[in-house]
Design an enzyme around this catalytic site. Structure first.
Site, PDB file in Angstrom:
ATOM      1  N   PHE A  64       7.966   3.755 -38.430  1.00 45.93           N
ATOM      2  CA  PHE A  64       8.572   4.536 -37.352  1.00 45.93           C
ATOM      3  C   PHE A  64      10.091   4.482 -37.383  1.00 45.93           C
ATOM      4  CE2 PHE A  64       7.192   0.307 -35.912  1.00 45.93           C
ATOM      5  CZ  PHE A  64       8.442  -0.295 -35.812  1.00 45.93           C
ATOM      6  N   TYR A  88      43.769  26.239 -52.739  1.00 47.88           N
ATOM      7  CA  TYR A  88      42.483  25.544 -52.842  1.00 47.88           C
ATOM      8  C   TYR A  88      41.428  26.134 -51.905  1.00 47.88           C
ATOM      9  CZ  TYR A  88      44.432  21.607 -55.546  1.00 47.88           C
ATOM     10  OH  TYR A  88      44.993  20.816 -56.502  1.00 47.88           O
ATOM     11  N   HIS A  94       8.194   3.925 -20.405  1.00 44.19           N
ATOM     12  CA  HIS A  94       9.017   4.369 -21.523  1.00 44.19           C
ATOM     13  C   HIS A  94       9.626   5.756 -21.297  1.00 44.19           C
ATOM     14  CE1 HIS A  94       7.480   0.830 -23.370  1.00 44.19           C
ATOM     15  NE2 HIS A  94       7.873   1.134 -24.585  1.00 44.19           N
ATOM     16  N   TYR A 150      -2.309  -5.751 -32.281  1.00 39.81           N
ATOM     17  CA  TYR A 150      -1.124  -5.208 -31.604  1.00 39.81           C
ATOM     18  C   TYR A 150      -1.388  -3.776 -31.137  1.00 39.81           C
ATOM     19  CZ  TYR A 150       3.492  -3.264 -30.781  1.00 39.81           C
ATOM     20  OH  TYR A 150       4.573  -2.629 -30.196  1.00 39.81           O
ATOM     21  N   ARG A 160      40.252  29.160 -53.934  1.00 33.72           N
ATOM     22  CA  ARG A 160      39.754  28.897 -55.291  1.00 33.72           C
ATOM     23  C   ARG A 160      38.623  27.870 -55.308  1.00 33.72           C
ATOM     24  NH1 ARG A 160      43.257  25.631 -59.057  1.00 33.72           N
ATOM     25  NH2 ARG A 160      44.791  26.069 -57.434  1.00 33.72           N
ATOM     26  N   ASN A 167       5.018   6.548 -30.710  1.00 38.12           N
ATOM     27  CA  ASN A 167       5.572   5.787 -31.833  1.00 38.12           C
ATOM     28  C   ASN A 167       5.750   6.693 -33.042  1.00 38.12           C
ATOM     29  OD1 ASN A 167       6.478   3.248 -32.770  1.00 38.12           O
ATOM     30  ND2 ASN A 167       4.785   2.265 -31.683  1.00 38.12           N
ATOM     31  N   GLU A 188      13.315  -5.597 -31.492  1.00 38.56           N
ATOM     32  CA  GLU A 188      13.796  -4.400 -32.187  1.00 38.56           C
ATOM     33  C   GLU A 188      15.293  -4.589 -32.414  1.00 38.56           C
ATOM     34  OE1 GLU A 188      12.418  -1.156 -29.773  1.00 38.56           O
ATOM     35  OE2 GLU A 188      10.346  -1.847 -29.886  1.00 38.56           O
TER      36      GLU A 188
END
Length: 511
Positions: free
Chosen positions: A330, A282, A83, A53, A285, A196, A416
């Site tokens: 990744f 509050y 990409h 791959y 404090r 990646n 994915e």
């Protein structure tokens, strides 16, 4: 300063020095050797013709598509071009520089199978201050920050865009020529190794961790000043009261506030006055309980980021024994969860600060301060609308505190099918922290104005330091003035190191 990238990694301080400073980057010879060794394994796989791959196949949903040897370099270039598909405004220069440095760090670990020249080309961009134009939208934080890293890698090919000195967009090839750099040609696996990774979200997280550390310390300062201006009590911050609930951040925050309230004529003026409330509200404090929990959250997030900084984040990875294995390292879930968690904490630090501002401005609760901290309320509105602004920012931070990491969307033909949204989580965290700085600046301005109105009583050393730091930029109580510049000035004082340094010279180091 020079940052040396070794095969064991780098430190958060190194990332800050390169992202925000002028530090130069060099590759340690051992890192070059580690990359060359992993590249020889990839070369062996190519020579043997084995299907692996990212080396001899397509990507994502195209992982089962075999690519002929003569087209594998083309494959890597096509990957980067396709990409680099982001849209929107450019990411800040510091984020892109952090991202590039972290990608070099990952390649230098010697598990990505790239030639040393690829890492050296990224180093050249950093050292020549060539910053790719990286659009804000595009990453899902799943196969790493694919689109943002592709926009960086495209510049290495002499393509894409570069962020100019004035924020303009310059063609990548032209930007390289201006500084005397030449494009590179990618070999098998190298395009994939360039994109990646979790480097974008990790870079933003490391920058955010640094900023949050400063802001959380300043939150103790502004809380103490507001409590002093409202004639609050220091007793809730006694160390023995926090030793019985030993959350580390709470103990630190309480110790800070207690230290900041000492040696104050303002505090002495009502120490034994029974007219004051037995218990403060509050927002006064419980300041250490909120800010302290945020500190503990920050410690957790820093631990996560530190682990990632030591991690090999790529796919596939090249192991020393010659195997090339597909991983899911990744995936940005650890960073996405951490960024969302820190955003929640930071939003609450800002929310409780706004509540103290509201008390300071309310004549029924501020213990004898004039309405809206104006000596002539009615004709003048004082800081009334500054609190409106703070309230609006609190509302925005609450929206931004909704976690991004639960919002997975499947992509790449269901290959994915679960993504981290870590890029979005880290990006909105930076917005929350920027908003927190504005909120604390409003509290600083209101607290200083309140202490000025307590004159002739002398405030604590911390209060005197704050009054001195803001005297020239915000003036004193009086008729209404254009308020926005005062708020901006207070924000700059709060974000910078000088006020904390001045206070620490008076009271000692803050935790």
């Amino acid at each position: 300063m020079t940052v040396t990238i070794q095969p064991t990694g780098i430190s958060p301080a190194d990332v800050l020095a390169v992202a925000r400073g002028a530090a130069k980057v060099v590759l340690d010879p051992a890192a070059v050797e580690a990359m060359a060794a992993s590249r020889s394994i990839v070369d062996g796989i190519e020579a043997a013709g084995r299907p692996v791959y990212g080396v001899s196949t397509g990507f994502g949903a195209l992982a089962n598509t075999f690519v002929a040897p003569e087209r594998r370099a083309e494959l890597q270039h096509a990957l980067i071009r396709s990409h680099a598909a982001g849209v929107g405004a450019p990411m800040p220069r510091e984020v892109v520089r952090a991202m590039m440095l972290l990608r070099v760090r990952s390649l230098a670990l010697g598990r990505s199978g790239v030639r040393p020249l690829v890492a050296e080309a990224l180093v050249d961009l950093l050292n020549h201050e060539v910053t790719p134009w990286v659009p804000e939208h595009g990453s899902l934080g799943a196969s790493g920050d694919l689109a943002p890293l592709a926009h960086c890698a495209l510049v290495l090919l002499g393509e894409g865009w570069v962020l100019g000195p004035a924020g303009e967009r310059i063609p990548g090839g032209e930007a390289l020529r201006r500084v005397g750099l030449a494009p590179i040609e990618l070999a098998a696996k190298e395009g994939l190794a360039l994109i990646n990774g979790t480097d974008g979200m990790l870079g933003m997280l490391l920058l955010a961790i640094h900023d949050a550390g400063h802001l959380f310390a300043m939150a103790d300062v502004t809380a103490a000043l507001a409590i002093e201006a409202m004639l609050g009590s220091e007793r809730p911050f006694l160390p023995e009261l926090h030793a019985i609930r030993p959350h580390p951040g709470q103990e630190t925050s309480a110790a800070n506030i207690h230290k900041l309230l000492q040696d104050s004529a303002v505090m002495d003026s009502h120490r034994h006055d029974l007219a004051h409330a037995v218990q403060d509200a509050y927002s006064m404090r419980c300041a250490p309980q909120v800010a302290g929990a945020a500190r503990d959250t920050l410690d957790f997030v820093a631990t996560v980021a530190g682990r990632e900084l030591r991690s090999v984040v790529d796919n596939p990875v090249v192991l020393p024994d010659g195997r090339v294995e597909s991983t899911g390292n990744f995936h940005g879930a650890p960073l996405g969860f951490a960024a969302d968690y820190l955003a929640i904490a930071a939003a609450e630090v800002g929310a409780i600060a706004e509540r103290r501002v509201d008390r300071l401005l309310d004549v029924t609760r501020s213990r004898d301060l004039p309405a809206f901290l104006s000596p002539d309320a009615g004709v003048n509105s004082g800081l009334m609308i500054a609190q409106y602004t703070a309230a609006g920012i609190v509302a925005e931070n609450r929206r931004l505190a909704a976690p991004a990491s639960v919002d997975s969307l499947p992509t790449s033909g269901m290959q994915e099918d679960h993504v981290s949204m870590g890029w979005a989580a880290a990006k909105k965290l930076r917005t929350v922290l920027d908003n927190l700085a504005s909120l604390l600046a409003v509290e600083l301005l209101a607290a200083v104005r309140g202490l000025q109105l307590r004159a002739p009583l002398t405030p604590s050393p911390a209060g005197r330091a704050a009054l001195a730091a803001l005297a020239d930029v915000v003036g004193g109580p009086g008729p209404d003035v254009f308020l926005a510049p005062l708020m901006e000035a207070a924000r700059e004082v709060l974000r910078g190191p000088e006020l904390r340094a001045a206070i620490e010279r008076e009271v000692g180091p803050l935790g």
